[in-house]
Enzyme design. Structure first.
Site, PDB file in Angstrom:
ATOM      1  N   LEU C 265       0.827  -1.204   0.000  1.00 50.64           N
ATOM      2  CA  LEU C 265       0.000   0.000   0.000  1.00 50.64           C
ATOM      3  C   LEU C 265       0.865   1.260   0.000  1.00 50.64           C
ATOM      4  CD1 LEU C 265      -2.601  -1.305   2.543  1.00 50.64           C
ATOM      5  CD2 LEU C 265      -3.192  -0.423   0.274  1.00 50.64           C
ATOM      6  N   GLY C 293       5.448  -6.258   3.990  1.00 49.02           N
ATOM      7  CA  GLY C 293       5.320  -5.704   2.650  1.00 49.02           C
ATOM      8  C   GLY C 293       3.884  -5.357   2.305  1.00 49.02           C
ATOM      9  N   LYS C 294       3.003  -5.347   3.322  1.00 53.15           N
ATOM     10  CA  LYS C 294       1.603  -4.988   3.060  1.00 53.15           C
ATOM     11  C   LYS C 294       1.471  -3.473   2.881  1.00 53.15           C
ATOM     12  CE  LYS C 294      -0.035  -8.909   5.832  1.00 53.15           C
ATOM     13  NZ  LYS C 294      -0.504  -9.302   7.199  1.00 53.15           N
ATOM     14  N   VAL C 295       2.187  -2.748   3.712  1.00 53.36           N
ATOM     15  CA  VAL C 295       2.261  -1.299   3.556  1.00 53.36           C
ATOM     16  C   VAL C 295       3.719  -0.986   3.229  1.00 53.36           C
ATOM     17  CG1 VAL C 295       2.175   0.900   4.812  1.00 53.36           C
ATOM     18  CG2 VAL C 295       0.317  -0.759   5.068  1.00 53.36           C
TER      19      VAL C 295
END
Lengths: 344, 344, 344, 344
Positions: C265, C293-295
């Protein structure tokens, strides 16, 4: 912030708990230590830190009491800690010492429920503290009895200005209940500071006492007198440790004393449900206190997030168990500093 | 709301805890029961309710798993509960079963710290779950291994639509680790429902599996198939009990099943840190559930406010201890309903 | 962690708010921006990030809905955001779409109180959601009406497996209420994903539908079908942004999609009352998501700690005001990706 | 607990908000009032109660300040409320008045971040309050300047015992900054009570002052003197109202005064993030206070759960707007009681 090699991060696998029907409190805590994460991991760390404080022969241990410690059934527990020299200094709200005195004078707290009708309780003259109830008459009895005690102290002191610590000591001297925290602290020379003492039933007891007709001597409490007293204790101790039940003024008072005495805490345990984001002191992180010098950057410290009234007895149970029967602790300042604090 | 005579309110004085160095977990819990207030009182009540559920020969016990149950070190604990017949049905997030499978395939969760640099972890391909760390390779290994398993199941089922319960069972059948929750549940015929299974690594495993070249059969998961399955269990049980770790979809699924089956829960324990005021399901009071008929108005129920990952092992430890070695429990539905659920 | 020169830390003094009787919402927010600290500072940051997302012509905006969004009175607000192209993708609990459908079919939520007697409500067949009430008949009406709709869809689809997104779209097509979120999303081609759809009244509606005598076609919902759908949206968007009301499965689904699509994100706003220490996903920090690694590590992101049902309307009000009447936004993927998602 | 007919429960449907780009703060609040639930509903109720307090010509309004009120940028806001006669009595922590004095003496609070390295800040002599920073030199400057002021007061008072209210007044007299809360309160004869004044930098300032060589007069603060002062204000007011930012000692002091004066509060608004279950005073429900007689059973009262430092400005903004420019309020006790409190 520590930077590690990758493999350093992956050194200690979470070991899974094995709960059978024979675990002691410390047996459970060893399981928590091996699993090591979230609330259980923090609680295990708190036990280790308290043990370390107790085994450090040059550390003075401050206990901060806020919230409903006595209504929660922890009165004997705290008194026992005082009598066993497992706590050296208490900083408390006025309310907790009021609750202690109520019970010392024969009053009780009663198990209740948080869903009762408070308007009905009001009619019944029963006060509610979440799920604990106190009958008004216990407060009234306290008020009149303590007003007499205040007058007795005032006559003895003849206008001298007392600190809250001295007031606590005078009260402990006059209470006979061996399970009383005030009494145990008096007998063991453990100072009890009540920095916000005015914000408790003691404030109204004082008013009752002071407004008695023809009263010659009035008990005078000097709000600031205790500041150098508590700072002196920090200064004189090679190391200082803090255990906080809740937060509020008691936590802040200890932290400020370690700052003002330029010592900084070497050990810090905070048990609280408060959260940090709104900027209140009770929920503030121990990391934040490092910026002030209240807690040393290399101090052993942990916050356990949860109900201190449930967590504190577990922590104490685990640590007492691992210390064993033969453990004896001599408070570092007992012979040094506290002699000076002792009433002449 | 119960209206009482004044003296009824003041019947049970808080008894003060006496902590020595020899208490077992249940010994501590008896102390909490006598003090009876705040978190300690609620926890003692939870233990009593779980014990009561277990001694009720006609009660089916549902366990809701949300949050980081496996990273918290509770994997063996839950597997042991399953193997000892102390839990009859599990409703779980997909994630917890993913974590279980990761460890069954040789992966680990690692003790870490919540103050590390997440950008560094990212570079190292280490994932953080608060103070627990997982190396990415354990997820990758899981993905490829499970994709094969999904393909194997698909080939076996040839397009048949599975429920999440059936998927969990197929997985348990293929995992060999005796400490695995999925495995224990398979061996003991304990159904595991994963109502939001798609919202977990299983979702991506499925994608991997389904996108394999030349794949003839694809594992198809019917989102709704499990609804009558779980409702049937409630219907067939004379009484139903629920223990919730956390909340979320697993709690809601159990509560809705007891509503839809027109049974209502007879026992309910919720361990959570969430609060009720914002209207979310996880923090909603058990009183609120009474209006829906999810929990019966006369049910034994309690919410313990705190970190479930710390509280649940304490509760289990206390209850197992009081049950003793000789206690054997035969799940009511083992011979009845679960036979039908068993794969033909 | 950024290391700064001392004077860099002391560059921006807190400016004190000046509240008069003429402030618009954004006028207040500018005050919060200048004061810049605690909850007010976080809220001001959230507004700035949402504005930035909207002005970024290559960003797809995901809105996660959990908790009592419709009972809180935010139904028209969300529908208006959809119609104004200020939100591109919705990920929702099943419950919120059930609540939307209840109102679309003429039902209502009613203002109540959290201190009512739930046993009385139970007798009255009124369901409580904290301080909001719903009469059971509105649910019953929904059940029967929707079961018909499900049958209609099933007949049309003749056994084809639908994703929850496709189900939402079919529902929106059949609801005529212009204030309905489902309807607005249908008209604007905004996909609504319901990853835990089974855990809602839709699950029981499906059961009702599927158990009808002589039913030839049953609506089949493929739990996993939507996984590549939502990941595809992330992949095709140069940048992705997320706004979370609450947390739970909707938050996790968006975050996982950005991970699986290897995008991460670029913007993230989370409005929640949950806390991080117990390891649940809802309260987890956005920093933690960076390790996965999601944001992205350089993403604009903020969590506002508080009741999302109060904070979201304030945020939207402030941002709409600063955008002004003439602002028009064309979703990046409208012509690209969503064309493919549109039913053929 | 009110028992109603079924249809009484279902009288007020939730109306859905309509947010456009032109809403004023009170425009938003009217939307919240119509939706009426969760945090938004509580905030709307708080605004209504504050308005009602202000329009009640016989009500004295107490404001409790705890937490980081000045670092949050609310210094001018509170000073303006004092100058506009929208608040009659302040009960504050010592810290908030220290922060006020720091800024009055030219110091500042600085916008920071909660993720900085506290060990680095420590080396830089910068103190952190969550996401606000203060350079140590501003505290040092305060200490020396205030120690002089304390000496000046002591010389003037020649050993007379002051209450914390009198100290606050003496400080306000000597500060010249018109945005200072202490100054505004001095000019407007608004009493400021600091029941735990010793637990703040003032305690260390006093020590500095008292330890000066050859000091003849020492400023003496009587901890209990203020008790009858604040109770007198309650007694003399036909009605009393309370607004609490945070909780702690300030909240308890006001509540106890209304109890001791046998008045009970007619209006009560508490803005807090604390929760009730652990038994602390800050999070205790207003219902609980009814059992004590601190809040009247028929009082208008509400708790808004959230960050008071965000919510208070919104509430004030909404109420000031609806009162309009021409609204003038004459505090009931201005001519009566406060004349007596004024220094002779």
């Amino acid at each position: 912030m520590i930077l590690l090699d990758r493999k350093e991060y992956l050194k200690n696998p979470v070991e899974h708990m094995k709960i059978d029907g024979t675990l002691t409190i410390d047996g459970l805590m060893q399981q928590f230590k091996n699993s090591g994460s979230f609330g259980a991991g923090r609680l295990a760390a708190a036990c280790d830190i308290y043990e370390k404080m107790l085994r450090d022969k040059e550390c003075t241990i401050f206990l901060a009491l806020s919230g409903a410690v006595i209504p929660a059934g922890m009165r004997t527990l705290v008194a026992d800690l005082v009598r066993s020299n497992l706590v050296d200094v208490i900083v408390s709200t006025g309310a907790s010492m009021v609750h202690d005195a109520i019970e010392a004078l024969g009053g009780h707290h009663y198990k209740g429920n948080w869903t009762v009708d408070d308007r009905e309780l009001y009619k019944y003259h029963i006060f509610r503290i979440y799920d604990v109830l106190v009958p008004e008459e216990d407060y009234v009895k306290l008020d009149y009895k303590l007003a007499e005690v205040f007058s007795e102290i005032a006559d003895e002191k003849k206008g001298a200005l007392l600190s809250s610590r001295e007031l606590a000591r005078e009260l402990g001297k006059r209470l006979k209940d061996k399970n009383s925290i005030l009494r145990a602290a008096y007998e063991e020379n453990v100072p009890i500071f009540m920095p916000a003492v005015r914000d408790s039933e003691f404030g109204f007891v004082h008013w009752l006492h002071a407004s008695q007709a023809n009263r010659e001597n009035v008990l005078n409490l000097d709000a600031f007198k205790e500041v150098p007293e508590i700072c002196g204790i920090c200064s004189d101790s090679p190391r200082n440790g803090m255990i906080v039940i809740g937060g509020g003024v008691p936590r802040n008072t200890i932290q400020s004393a370690t700052l003002a005495s330029k010592k900084g805490l070497d050990y810090a345990i905070v048990l609280t449900m408060d959260r940090p984001e709104t900027g209140g002191l009770s929920g503030s992180t121990l990391s934040e206190t490092v910026s002030w010098g209240k807690v040393k950057s290399q101090a052993d410290n942990v916050m356990v997030i949860g109900d201190a009234l449930m967590i504190f007895p577990i922590m104490v149970g685990s640590v007492i168990e691992r210390l064993g029967n033969k453990f004896k602790r001599t408070p570092y300042l007992r012979h040094a500093h506290q002699q000076n604090l002792r009433e002449k």
